[in-house]
Design a protein around this motif. Structure first.
Motif, PDB file in Angstrom:
ATOM      1  N   TRP A 195      58.121  56.610  18.592  1.00 61.58           N
ATOM      2  CA  TRP A 195      56.653  56.725  18.871  1.00 61.58           C
ATOM      3  C   TRP A 195      55.843  57.609  17.976  1.00 61.58           C
ATOM      4  CZ3 TRP A 195      55.358  53.484  22.309  1.00 61.58           C
ATOM      5  CH2 TRP A 195      56.246  53.419  23.521  1.00 61.58           C
ATOM      6  N   ALA A 255      53.227  61.846  27.450  1.00 59.65           N
ATOM      7  CA  ALA A 255      51.884  62.074  27.793  1.00 59.65           C
ATOM      8  C   ALA A 255      52.023  63.329  28.710  1.00 59.65           C
ATOM      9  CB  ALA A 255      51.272  60.919  28.373  1.00 59.65           C
ATOM     10  N   ALA A 303      51.596  55.835  19.840  1.00 64.10           N
ATOM     11  CA  ALA A 303      51.690  54.339  19.539  1.00 64.10           C
ATOM     12  C   ALA A 303      53.160  54.046  18.975  1.00 64.10           C
ATOM     13  CB  ALA A 303      50.717  54.121  18.438  1.00 64.10           C
ATOM     14  N   ARG A 336      57.234  57.196  27.212  1.00 64.65           N
ATOM     15  CA  ARG A 336      55.827  57.423  26.929  1.00 64.65           C
ATOM     16  C   ARG A 336      55.278  58.520  28.048  1.00 64.65           C
ATOM     17  NH1 ARG A 336      52.640  52.730  24.666  1.00 64.65           N
ATOM     18  NH2 ARG A 336      51.031  53.697  23.877  1.00 64.65           N
ATOM     19  N   THR A 354      49.917  61.818  18.416  1.00 59.66           N
ATOM     20  CA  THR A 354      48.875  62.368  17.757  1.00 59.66           C
ATOM     21  C   THR A 354      48.059  63.202  18.957  1.00 59.66           C
ATOM     22  OG1 THR A 354      47.163  60.783  17.650  1.00 59.66           O
ATOM     23  CG2 THR A 354      48.514  61.054  15.548  1.00 59.66           C
ATOM     24  N   THR A 375      50.612  65.916  14.945  1.00 64.78           N
ATOM     25  CA  THR A 375      51.401  64.571  14.848  1.00 64.78           C
ATOM     26  C   THR A 375      52.879  64.881  14.339  1.00 64.78           C
ATOM     27  OG1 THR A 375      49.420  64.337  13.068  1.00 64.78           O
ATOM     28  CG2 THR A 375      51.085  62.467  13.229  1.00 64.78           C
ATOM     29  N   GLU A 424      47.093  60.381  21.723  1.00 65.87           N
ATOM     30  CA  GLU A 424      47.496  58.932  21.418  1.00 65.87           C
ATOM     31  C   GLU A 424      49.099  58.608  21.180  1.00 65.87           C
ATOM     32  OE1 GLU A 424      44.836  57.088  18.712  1.00 65.87           O
ATOM     33  OE2 GLU A 424      43.175  58.132  19.650  1.00 65.87           O
ATOM     34  N   GLU A 467      43.078  64.448  23.733  1.00 62.84           N
ATOM     35  CA  GLU A 467      42.798  63.214  22.688  1.00 62.84           C
ATOM     36  C   GLU A 467      44.356  62.681  22.192  1.00 62.84           C
ATOM     37  OE1 GLU A 467      39.910  63.290  19.670  1.00 62.84           O
ATOM     38  OE2 GLU A 467      38.871  65.008  20.918  1.00 62.84           O
TER      39      GLU A 467
END
Ligand SMILES: C[S@@+](CC[C@H](N)C(=O)[O-])C[C@H]1O[C@@H](n2cnc3c(N)ncnc32)[C@H](O)[C@@H]1O
Length: 277
Positions: A271, A195, A209, A191, A274, A148, A207, A205
């Motif tokens: 951002w 990724a 945000a 972003r 996680t 995180t 994420e 997984e």
């Protein structure tokens, strides 16, 4: 192996670390909600072992240590000797149990694979080889371990990054620029790039945000953040008095509209990321 880029970053943080030590109380207050958001999203529980990457003066590590408790383990790792020294001192003063600080390069350090979680507040955007670094960090986690972190979105979304630089630019021979894909504060603004780095280093997984925070700040605090903490600091220290006072006046004029009757705010557009190992 230590490359030229690694050594440049280590040298950069050796200098910048001194600035962060000097302004630690202000930085921690303005960025406290971001540490809270990271810790909350990490879902730490009593007894967890957590690694805080690029821990700086240790605010996030200490917050994590309160969650993991005396039966847990919170380890902060940072490349800046001055910041690690301050973090160790604060942990001693606060009497927090189960916390330790390691002076090391998180990109290459061979961590024991004993951690349940990795957290970071703004400590993961400076790796010369981000895929190597995030692969290395993944190996520090037990199977199913969680990552995180908070990273800055674009300078355009962060007024305190751009407003002072635009005001200062006419007086500087070489105004500082943000490079989107070089190690630095805004290296994770894109972003898709974040990724891609996480996917290439084996994280699942993922994420990503938006996290938006507005922290109350006085005009003087906004000036300190603009002139003493940000990229203008080294330039102004090397500049002559005439340039320095022109820049300070221009930055003060540009910041004035950000401060209303009830004081100002520092808006942070980040951002919150996680992922699972
Ligand atoms: C923007 S500061 C954030 C500090 C702290 N997490 C906080 O929020 O107060 C970035 C930190 O990352 C550290 N850092 C940069 N590259 C690093 C690396 N390769 N390994 C460990 N720490 C690193 C710097 O020394 C600095 O303390």
């Amino acid at each position: 192996m230590s490359t030229r880029a690694d050594r440049d970053m280590a040298a950069y943080w050796d200098r910048a670390g001194q600035v962060w030590v000097e302004h630690q109380a202000l930085l921690d207050r303005l960025m406290a909600p971001i540490a809270e958001a990271v810790i909350q999203a990490a879902g730490l529980v009593n007894g967890d072992a957590v690694l805080d990457v690029g821990c700086g003066a240790g605010a996030t590590t200490l917050a994590a240590a309160w969650r993991t408790g005396p039966s847990g383990r919170a380890v902060g790792v940072d490349i800046s000797g001055a910041l690690v020294e301050l973090a160790r001192r604060r942990a001693g003063e606060d009497g927090v149990e189960g916390v330790e600080f390691l002076l090391a390069d998180a990109q290459t350090e061979a961590f024991d694979p004993t951690f349940d979680a990795i957290v970071s507040r703004f400590g993961v955007m400076f790796f010369p080889d981000p895929v190597a670094a995030f692969s290395n960090l993944r190996r520090a986690l037990k199977p199913g371990g969680r990552l995180t972190f908070a990273a800055w979105r674009a300078p355009e979304d962060n007024p305190l990054a751009l407003v002072p630089l635009r005001a200062a630019a006419p007086f500087l021979a070489e105004p500082p620029r943000f490079e989107a894909d070089a190690p630095g504060r805004f290296a994770f603004a894109d972003r898709e790039r974040v990724a891609a780095i996480l996917s290439a280093s084996g994280w699942r997984e993922v994420e990503i945000a938006p996290l938006d925070v507005a922290s109350p700040a006085s005009f003087e605090e906004l000036m300190t953040m603009s002139l003493r903490v940000g990229p203008l600091n080294p330039i102004l220290r090397a500049a002559d008095e005439a340039v320095r006072s022109k820049v300070e006046a221009a930055v003060a004029e540009a910041l004035a509209p950000l401060v209303g009757e009830g004081g100002g705010v520092m808006k942070s557009a980040c951002w919150l990321v996680t992922a699972k190992a």
